[in-house]
Motif scaffolding. Structure first.
Motif, PDB file in Angstrom:
ATOM      1  N   GLU A 107       3.564  -8.092  12.415  1.00  0.00           N
ATOM      2  CA  GLU A 107       4.910  -7.702  11.995  1.00  0.00           C
ATOM      3  C   GLU A 107       4.911  -7.258  10.530  1.00  0.00           C
ATOM      4  N   GLY A 108       4.100  -7.917   9.724  1.00  0.00           N
ATOM      5  CA  GLY A 108       4.041  -7.574   8.300  1.00  0.00           C
ATOM      6  C   GLY A 108       3.546  -6.162   8.051  1.00  0.00           C
ATOM      7  N   ILE A 109       2.634  -5.680   8.882  1.00  0.00           N
ATOM      8  CA  ILE A 109       2.126  -4.318   8.686  1.00  0.00           C
ATOM      9  C   ILE A 109       3.003  -3.294   9.395  1.00  0.00           C
ATOM     10  N   LEU A 110       3.637  -3.678  10.507  1.00  0.00           N
ATOM     11  CA  LEU A 110       4.466  -2.719  11.234  1.00  0.00           C
ATOM     12  C   LEU A 110       5.800  -2.461  10.538  1.00  0.00           C
ATOM     13  N   GLU A 111       6.305  -3.474   9.861  1.00  0.00           N
ATOM     14  CA  GLU A 111       7.578  -3.304   9.159  1.00  0.00           C
ATOM     15  C   GLU A 111       7.319  -2.627   7.820  1.00  0.00           C
ATOM     16  N   GLY A 112       8.098  -1.681   7.524  1.00  0.00           N
ATOM     17  CA  GLY A 112       7.939  -0.976   6.263  1.00  0.00           C
ATOM     18  C   GLY A 112       8.551   0.410   6.356  1.00  0.00           C
ATOM     19  N   SER A 113       8.724   0.987   5.217  1.00  0.00           N
ATOM     20  CA  SER A 113       9.381   2.290   5.188  1.00  0.00           C
ATOM     21  C   SER A 113       8.359   3.419   5.243  1.00  0.00           C
ATOM     22  N   LEU A 114       8.858   4.603   5.456  1.00  0.00           N
ATOM     23  CA  LEU A 114       8.063   5.814   5.476  1.00  0.00           C
ATOM     24  C   LEU A 114       7.442   6.025   4.092  1.00  0.00           C
ATOM     25  N   ILE A 115       6.196   6.423   4.069  1.00  0.00           N
ATOM     26  CA  ILE A 115       5.510   6.681   2.802  1.00  0.00           C
ATOM     27  C   ILE A 115       5.683   8.158   2.484  1.00  0.00           C
ATOM     28  N   LYS A 116       6.247   8.438   1.356  1.00  0.00           N
ATOM     29  CA  LYS A 116       6.491   9.827   0.963  1.00  0.00           C
ATOM     30  C   LYS A 116       5.185  10.504   0.564  1.00  0.00           C
ATOM     31  N   GLY A 117       5.119  11.823   0.749  1.00  0.00           N
ATOM     32  CA  GLY A 117       3.909  12.594   0.499  1.00  0.00           C
ATOM     33  C   GLY A 117       3.361  12.460  -0.906  1.00  0.00           C
TER      34      GLY A 117
END
Length: 179
Positions: A107-117
């Motif tokens: 869950e810790g790795i799946l949760e997170g926001s989109l990484i901008k370019g």
């Protein structure tokens, strides 16, 4: 005293003297990840060593922060072998739930926001966290928990657009080549 007792005592003393002088991390009892990292270090340096159980128990007690140490205190009143085994069992029962640990990691790795370019630092942080996640899961034999279609999809969707496009191209080429 028999010669076997003396020889055994000498072997234990020599083994204790040969132990690496590395500093064990202090186990605070804050998370399952901390527990598994601590246990891994403890096993590498102490648990598998040919030293008396009394030494292992005392080393374990010293490597635990006071709140954790207090829960293990009664183990000092038992026979050293029994006390050591009881202390290890208490720690595992309180902090070592593998299923919950795996859930926390995934869950810790799946949760997170989109990484901008343009967020190179964010991408490096993501890659490092993913690497740590993979290593932790491999260590306890549960990598398959992350290696699912859903997990791969969620992780790939967090990548910057260029990286996502490259991932999709590579996936397409792989599937075309290998089915």
């Amino acid at each position: 005293m028999g010669m076997e007792v003396i020889a055994s005592g000498l072997k234990e003393m020599i083994a204790a003297m040969r132990l690496p002088q590395t500093q064990l991390p202090i186990f605070e009892g804050n998370s399952r990840r901390e527990y598994w990292e601590f246990i891994r270090a403890f096993e590498q340096h102490i648990r598998m060593a040919a030293v008396p159980e009394e030494y292992k128990l005392q080393t374990l007690m010293q490597a635990c922060a006071m709140p954790v140490r207090n829960t293990l205190q009664t183990c000092n009143y038992l026979d050293p072998r029994e006390g050591y085994e009881k202390a290890m069992a208490i720690l595992e029962n309180r902090y070592g739930d593998r299923h919950q640990f795996v859930r926390e990691i995934v869950e810790g790795i799946l949760e997170g926001s989109l990484i901008k370019g343009e967020d190179e630092g964010g991408l490096k942080k993501f890659v490092n966290k993913l690497g740590s996640c993979i290593l932790s899961l491999e260590t306890i034999g549960r990598l398959q928990e992350l290696n699912t279609v859903r997990s791969v999809d969620v992780l790939s969707r967090r990548l910057p657009e260029r990286a996502l496009m490259r991932y999709e191209d590579e996936t397409y080429a792989h599937n075309k080549r290998y089915g």
